[in-house]
Scaffold this motif. Structure first.
Motif, mmCIF file in Angstrom:
data_model
loop_
_atom_site.group_PDB
_atom_site.id
_atom_site.type_symbol
_atom_site.label_atom_id
_atom_site.label_comp_id
_atom_site.label_asym_id
_atom_site.label_seq_id
_atom_site.Cartn_x
_atom_site.Cartn_y
_atom_site.Cartn_z
ATOM 1 N N ALA A 336 49.545 42.771 61.024
ATOM 2 C CA ALA A 336 49.324 42.380 62.420
ATOM 3 C C ALA A 336 47.984 42.851 62.998
ATOM 4 O O ALA A 336 47.302 42.064 63.671
ATOM 5 C CB ALA A 336 50.486 42.861 63.283
ATOM 6 N N PRO A 337 47.541 44.097 62.759
ATOM 7 C CA PRO A 337 46.233 44.508 63.298
ATOM 8 C C PRO A 337 45.051 43.816 62.622
ATOM 9 O O PRO A 337 43.947 43.852 63.136
ATOM 10 C CB PRO A 337 46.200 46.020 63.026
ATOM 11 N N GLY A 338 45.257 43.250 61.439
ATOM 12 C CA GLY A 338 44.185 42.593 60.699
ATOM 13 C C GLY A 338 44.059 43.142 59.295
ATOM 14 O O GLY A 338 45.036 43.608 58.703
ATOM 15 N N VAL A 339 42.845 43.103 58.743
ATOM 16 C CA VAL A 339 42.598 43.605 57.386
ATOM 17 C C VAL A 339 42.436 45.122 57.452
ATOM 18 O O VAL A 339 41.523 45.630 58.113
ATOM 19 C CB VAL A 339 41.344 42.962 56.770
ATOM 20 N N TYR A 375 35.864 42.159 54.147
ATOM 21 C CA TYR A 375 36.738 41.629 55.202
ATOM 22 C C TYR A 375 37.417 42.720 56.029
ATOM 23 O O TYR A 375 38.125 42.409 56.995
ATOM 24 C CB TYR A 375 37.821 40.735 54.586
ATOM 25 N N LEU A 376 37.225 43.985 55.682
ATOM 26 C CA LEU A 376 37.886 45.070 56.404
ATOM 27 C C LEU A 376 37.587 44.972 57.901
ATOM 28 O O LEU A 376 36.430 44.848 58.319
ATOM 29 C CB LEU A 376 37.420 46.424 55.869
ATOM 30 N N GLY A 377 38.634 45.012 58.713
ATOM 31 C CA GLY A 377 38.460 44.941 60.163
ATOM 32 C C GLY A 377 38.613 43.554 60.747
ATOM 33 O O GLY A 377 38.713 43.407 61.975
ATOM 34 N N LYS A 378 38.633 42.514 59.883
ATOM 35 C CA LYS A 378 38.854 41.157 60.388
ATOM 36 C C LYS A 378 40.259 41.051 60.992
ATOM 37 O O LYS A 378 41.184 41.747 60.569
ATOM 38 C CB LYS A 378 38.720 40.143 59.253
#
Length: 512
Positions: A336-339, A375-378
């Motif tokens: 849910a929060p992203g990558v 993609y970390l943070g996407k």
């Protein structure tokens, strides 16, 4: 007055330059139409980047011409006292820019409409290139705007009248002015013919207008429902079937780059997801594991992977070298929060767990991990659109990390069309494993499978043969069994089953 003329003349030269560049870009796209029409599933990262490069160039020219057009539209609205020739130039800039934009939009749409899945990629916001969200949609919608067609028709007759006046008064116009007017005059009829010959664009625009505006209304509700039901468990269990002892065994068998899959029974989100397996991730390990496993990999001036990660992916490094944790293994996943990067327990402390190993070289696996780190943070993609990069869903991270490129081999996944999008579900990964099992073309090796047993209340270790058929399991049988076990009378069974059936239809359409 001379300053005004000089500014307008500069704009005319700039307009001619932009039109020439735009025509060249569209001509290049037409020459490479096989690339734009190619199967998305066989499109490499290089091909995708080639398409994006041409799209960025196209939008750059479009934005330049549109800026000129809007500027002189506003100047005409101000109604300053200007000589007729200045007004003539202002209208000419609007007229020629509009014709160039609309003509080339028709030619572009005629190619893109043959591969509708590209639209998601072209409609994605790219602020670094001044590309807005739904840019392709708005560009092509202008093709069929009635007000624009009326304006072009009116301007055409305006120029016919003004040219007759100039001929009477023997006025000599500038060379650049003549070139711009010749372009506009020559292409006015071409534009009319193009629109007539591509009536499907008019029809598609009407459908797109309805579909995209309805989706804009529906999407916030879809996202809210998805967030609301995430993690909701409608059972009374406190423990999952895979135990801590099982996880300790699993840790010793995994390698960096392994594809991990899980399922929890009685999760409300299972109702909206296709198939038995519901989530996927990529195994990282920890910095020491990465250094040992990729010890022979050439990394330029860096002695080991951890040094490279520290320099190139500092956020990843900070998470992996958490001094407060010992012997903790990590995964990269999309929730849910992203990558995010989470401990292995996040995907292993479940009811069903499996791991597959890509049959690739260590070099290719390392490049896949680096792609995942990018993609970390996407954000999480609640639209489940695999063609966009600004947000991802869980199995999309697997797909894009292991996508073939010019410098790395990858995995070939079969994407499934669902509700106008291309989808790779976690269940499809096991289906691929089953289809290729024991064949020379198999792209996965079996690592481990823990099968949750309802009867024994624990996870039982099973073989590759047992795993490969799990994608066929009916997830609804577990729901029905739970209802029957906890219901004393037949009436509630029928009632609840009916309600769940309706919820299944709604959620399946909502998510996929």
């Amino acid at each position: 007055m001379g300053l005004v003329h000089r500014t307008v003349d500069e704009e005319i030269n700039q307009s001619l330059k932009l039109i020439k560049e735009l025509e060249h870009i569209v001509n290049e796209i037409q020459k490479n139409k096989d690339l734009f029409n190619s199967d998305i599933q066989n499109m490499s990262l290089g091909d995708k980047q080639n398409i994006l490069d041409k799209w960025v160039s196209y939008v750059g020219c479009y934005n330049g011409l549109n800026e000129i057009r809007q500027k002189y539209k506003n100047e005409l609205k101000l109604k300053h006292r200007e000589d007729s020739h200045t007004k003539f130039k202002n209208v000419l800039l609007i007229y020629a820019s509009t014709i160039a934009i609309r003509k080339n939009s028709v030619l572009l749409a005629n190619i893109i409409d043959k591969n509708k899945y590209l639209e998601s990629m072209l409609n994605e916001s790219r602020s670094e290139y001044n590309i807005n969200k739904k840019q392709y949609y708005y560009i092509t919608q202008e093709i069929t705007e009635i007000s624009q067609m009326i304006s072009l028709f009116r301007n055409k007759h305006y120029f016919y009248f003004m040219l007759n006046c100039y001929e009477v008064y023997e006025y000599e116009s500038y060379e650049s002015e003549k070139k711009l007017l010749d372009y506009a005059s020559d292409n006015y009829l071409n534009l009319i013919k193009l629109v007539k010959n591509h009536r499907n664009i008019v029809f598609n625009n009407m459908i797109d207008f309805f579909g995209k505006n309805v989706f804009d209304f529906w999407f916030p509700f879809q996202k809210w429902v998805a967030i609301s039901i995430t993690g909701v468990d409608y059972s009374s269990r406190k423990q999952k079937y895979v135990s801590n002892e099982d996880i300790n065994i699993i840790k010793g068998e995994l390698q960096p780059g392994d594809v991990l899959l899980k399922r929890n029974n009685y999760q409300l989100t299972n109702l909206g997801l296709p198939g038995f397996w519901t989530h996927s991730a990529i195994y990282i390990g920890e910095l020491g594991v990465l250094d040992d496993y990729f010890v022979d990999m050439p990394l330029g001036d860096f002695l080991c992977v951890s040094d490279y990660v520290k320099k190139v992916y500092p956020k990843v490094y900070d998470i992996l070298c958490d001094k407060g944790e010992t012997n903790r293994q990590y995964i990269i996943e999309v929730i849910a929060p992203g990558v995010v990067i989470n401990p292995l327990d996040a995907i292993a402390k479940v009811d069903y767990f499996s791991a597959l190993r890509p049959k690739l070289s260590k070099d290719d696996k390392l490049k896949a991990l680096f792609t995942a780190f990018e993609y970390l943070g996407k954000l999480y993609d609640y639209n489940f659109d695999i063609m966009t990069d600004n947000a991802l869903f869980c199995s999309e991270l697997i797909y894009k990390s292991y996508l073939c490129s010019n410098n790395k081999k990858g995995l070939n996944f079969k994407l499934e069309p669902k509700a106008g999008r291309l989808l790779l579900s976690p269940n499809s990964i096991i289906e691929k494993f089953d289809a290729e099992f024991d064949s020379e073309d198999a792209e996965f090796d079996f690592v481990v499978f823990y099968d949750g047993s309802e009867r024994e209340r624990k996870a039982i270790r099973k073989s590759a043969v047992d795993l490969k058929i799990t994608w066929k399991l009916n997830k609804w049988s577990i729901v029905k069994r739970k209802i029957i076990l906890n219901t004393e009378t037949r009436y509630p069974i029928v009632k609840i089953h009916s309600a769940l059936s309706k919820l299944r239809i709604i959620l399946y359409g909502m998510f996929y």
